[in-house]
Design a protein around this motif. Structure first.
Motif, PDB file in Angstrom:
ATOM      1  N   UNK A 146       0.773  -1.230  -0.141  1.00 17.67           N
ATOM      2  CA  UNK A 146       0.107  -0.080   0.141  1.00 17.67           C
ATOM      3  C   UNK A 146       0.942   1.139   0.021  1.00 17.67           C
ATOM      4  N   UNK A 147       0.625   2.003  -0.942  1.00 19.69           N
ATOM      5  CA  UNK A 147       1.714   3.106  -1.193  1.00 19.69           C
ATOM      6  C   UNK A 147       1.536   4.331  -0.005  1.00 19.69           C
ATOM      7  N   UNK A 148       0.506   4.375   0.553  1.00 12.55           N
ATOM      8  CA  UNK A 148       0.417   5.734   1.473  1.00 12.55           C
ATOM      9  C   UNK A 148       0.932   5.483   2.717  1.00 12.55           C
ATOM     10  N   UNK A 149       1.497   6.494   2.997  1.00  7.58           N
ATOM     11  CA  UNK A 149       2.396   6.525   4.492  1.00  7.58           C
ATOM     12  C   UNK A 149       1.494   6.305   5.714  1.00  7.58           C
ATOM     13  N   UNK A 150       0.185   7.181   5.412  1.00  6.85           N
ATOM     14  CA  UNK A 150      -0.830   6.599   6.659  1.00  6.85           C
ATOM     15  C   UNK A 150      -1.339   5.196   6.786  1.00  6.85           C
ATOM     16  N   UNK A 151      -1.006   4.382   5.783  1.00  7.57           N
ATOM     17  CA  UNK A 151      -1.489   3.204   6.100  1.00  7.57           C
ATOM     18  C   UNK A 151      -0.587   2.489   6.958  1.00  7.57           C
ATOM     19  N   UNK A 152       0.520   2.760   7.043  1.00  3.46           N
ATOM     20  CA  UNK A 152       1.384   2.203   8.084  1.00  3.46           C
ATOM     21  C   UNK A 152       1.369   2.840   9.367  1.00  3.46           C
ATOM     22  N   UNK A 153       0.943   4.198   9.258  1.00  5.76           N
ATOM     23  CA  UNK A 153       0.364   4.958  10.772  1.00  5.76           C
ATOM     24  C   UNK A 153      -0.608   4.005  11.371  1.00  5.76           C
ATOM     25  N   UNK A 154      -1.736   3.622  10.438  1.00 11.06           N
ATOM     26  CA  UNK A 154      -2.792   2.895  11.088  1.00 11.06           C
ATOM     27  C   UNK A 154      -2.338   1.587  11.537  1.00 11.06           C
ATOM     28  N   UNK A 155      -1.367   0.853  10.763  1.00  7.15           N
ATOM     29  CA  UNK A 155      -1.089  -0.456  11.277  1.00  7.15           C
ATOM     30  C   UNK A 155      -0.433  -0.393  12.582  1.00  7.15           C
ATOM     31  N   UNK A 156       0.364   0.741  12.734  1.00  7.80           N
ATOM     32  CA  UNK A 156       0.969   0.524  13.938  1.00  7.80           C
ATOM     33  C   UNK A 156       0.022   0.832  15.123  1.00  7.80           C
ATOM     34  N   UNK A 157      -1.106   1.625  14.777  1.00  7.88           N
ATOM     35  CA  UNK A 157      -2.024   1.860  16.009  1.00  7.88           C
ATOM     36  C   UNK A 157      -2.795   0.359  16.142  1.00  7.88           C
ATOM     37  N   UNK A 158      -2.950  -0.491  15.007  1.00  4.71           N
ATOM     38  CA  UNK A 158      -3.754  -1.625  15.325  1.00  4.71           C
ATOM     39  C   UNK A 158      -2.803  -2.765  15.932  1.00  4.71           C
ATOM     40  N   UNK A 159      -1.765  -2.477  16.354  1.00  5.96           N
ATOM     41  CA  UNK A 159      -0.695  -3.445  17.039  1.00  5.96           C
ATOM     42  C   UNK A 159      -0.902  -4.606  16.405  1.00  5.96           C
ATOM     43  N   UNK A 160      -0.743  -4.966  15.121  1.00  4.39           N
ATOM     44  CA  UNK A 160      -0.752  -6.293  14.397  1.00  4.39           C
ATOM     45  C   UNK A 160       0.238  -7.453  15.007  1.00  4.39           C
ATOM     46  N   UNK A 161      -0.452  -8.531  15.224  1.00  2.00           N
ATOM     47  CA  UNK A 161       0.381  -9.354  16.124  1.00  2.00           C
ATOM     48  C   UNK A 161       0.964 -10.543  15.539  1.00  2.00           C
ATOM     49  N   UNK A 162       1.282 -10.392  14.140  1.00  2.00           N
ATOM     50  CA  UNK A 162       1.809 -11.189  13.189  1.00  2.00           C
ATOM     51  C   UNK A 162       2.761 -10.230  12.388  1.00  2.00           C
ATOM     52  N   UNK A 163       4.044 -10.824  11.848  1.00  2.00           N
ATOM     53  CA  UNK A 163       4.770 -10.191  11.012  1.00  2.00           C
ATOM     54  C   UNK A 163       4.314  -9.534   9.969  1.00  2.00           C
TER      55      UNK A 163
END
Length: 355
Positions: free
Chosen positions: A143-160
């Motif tokens: 996903x090309x947008x920086x904000x996608x990774x900002x949201x993923x960081x907040x989701x605390x994804x528990x798999x690599x």
């Protein structure tokens, strides 16, 4: 042998085999509970040998094959990976996804993908949850947008998870490849004597657009040449066409580096419609090396990406992250993965820019 299916009457064993047998079909045939079948699949030590054999015989008779969920139950490994896609249809994302799937299959994995129709937090969360329900062992975020990774960081994804072109939460060398590609395109124009170079960038907040723009700026800085505010485009040929029309009103430049081939081809079209000769008056360079680039007029000089190599490198990195054995750190060391410049006929030696 007759097998009773509740609510559907009685069917013969032959009819049972004609469709895909389920774990409950096996349980009925073996006269055990489906939990017992699950324990057999899971190798549970409490199952008596004669019960286990009866279940195995029923599986053989019904030609039962454990589905993906059952295999995950047995091995705690689904052999499935996820890809979050922030765009689709364009040559770059489509080629990257194909390369990722090919690399995964070579290592015995399947790929499930989830497309983001927008970048709202709830959309991103839903995509990740969809992949989690498929028991994916890891996720590649294309996903090309920086904000996608900002949201993923907040989701605390528990798999690599790894970003295909994110230097911060991803594969840093892949992100640097984009910068290097931008430098190659700009340095080529500089080598032809161009000092006034316009950059038509991709959309703001897109990681690849930012990386390619950084390459453009680095090359100009290294050559001690003036910079211009980049024009923020949308990756489409239509935008490139209209940008060429607007830029032609002043024509105080001699070259353009467009952040993808579609915009570059649109610009060549726009310049041609206005009677501006490419490359004698304006040189144009693109990025991606789409199949049509070689067939434009003039054929487009562009930056070629090794999509197959990128997919292999990304997949190897993700498999190492999830603890997959036998994935050496130098899995792709023998491959030339750096972007390369493909010189065609859309660039020429600079003439003095009109003032």
């Amino acid at each position: 042998m007759n097998v009773h299916i509740e609510g559907e009457g009685t069917v013969s064993a032959g009819e049972e085999k004609a469709r895909s047998a389920s774990i409950r079909d096996v349980a009925r045939a073996a006269d055990v509970s489906y939990q017992t079948v699950s324990r057999v699949l899971n190798g549970h030590p409490s199952i008596r040998p004669e019960t286990k054999q009866r279940v195995l015989d029923a599986m053989a008779d019904l030609r039962y094959r454990p589905n993906q969920a059952a295999r995950a139950l047995v091995t705690s490994r689904s052999q499935t990976l996820g890809v979050v896609l922030g765009s689709r249809g364009e040559y770059g994302p489509s080629s990257s996804l194909a390369a990722l799937e090919d690399a995964a299959r070579e290592r015995g994995y399947w790929v499930n993908s989830a497309y983001l129709r927008d970048t709202r937090p709830e959309t991103i969360a839903a995509a990740v949850e969809h992949l989690r329900r498929q028991s994916v062992e890891g996720i590649i975020v294309h996903a090309p947008q920086v904000r996608v990774f900002d949201v993923l960081a907040e989701l605390d994804v528990d798999i690599p998870y790894l970003g295909l072109h994110s230097a911060e939460r991803g594969i840093a060398e892949l992100a640097e490849d984009q910068v290097h590609g931008g430098m190659l395109a700009t340095e080529h124009l500089i080598s032809l004597g161009h000092a006034e170079i316009v950059h038509v960038a991709g959309p703001q907040d897109w990681i690849e657009a930012e990386s390619r723009m950084q390459g453009y700026l680095r090359a100009l800085s290294d050559a001690d040449l003036p910079t211009r505010p980049p024009i923020l485009g949308d990756w489409t040929a239509d935008f490139g066409y209209h940008a060429a029309v607007e830029l032609s009103r002043r024509l105080d430049f001699t070259a353009v580096f467009a952040a993808n081939d579609a915009m570059a081809l649109g610009m060549i079209h726009g310049f041609r419609d206005l009677g501006i000769d490419v490359p004698r008056q304006v040189s144009v360079v693109g990025f991606d090396d789409i199949p049509l680039a070689a067939h434009a007029w003039p054929p487009l000089t562009t930056v070629h990406q090794q999509f197959a190599g990128l997919g292999e490198r990304a997949m190897a990195a993700l498999l190492r992250a999830i603890g997959e054995p036998d994935v050496p750190t130098d899995a792709v060391s023998g491959m030339n993965l750096e972007p390369s410049l493909v010189v065609r006929e859309s660039c020429a030696v600079a003439i003095a820019a009109k003032r």
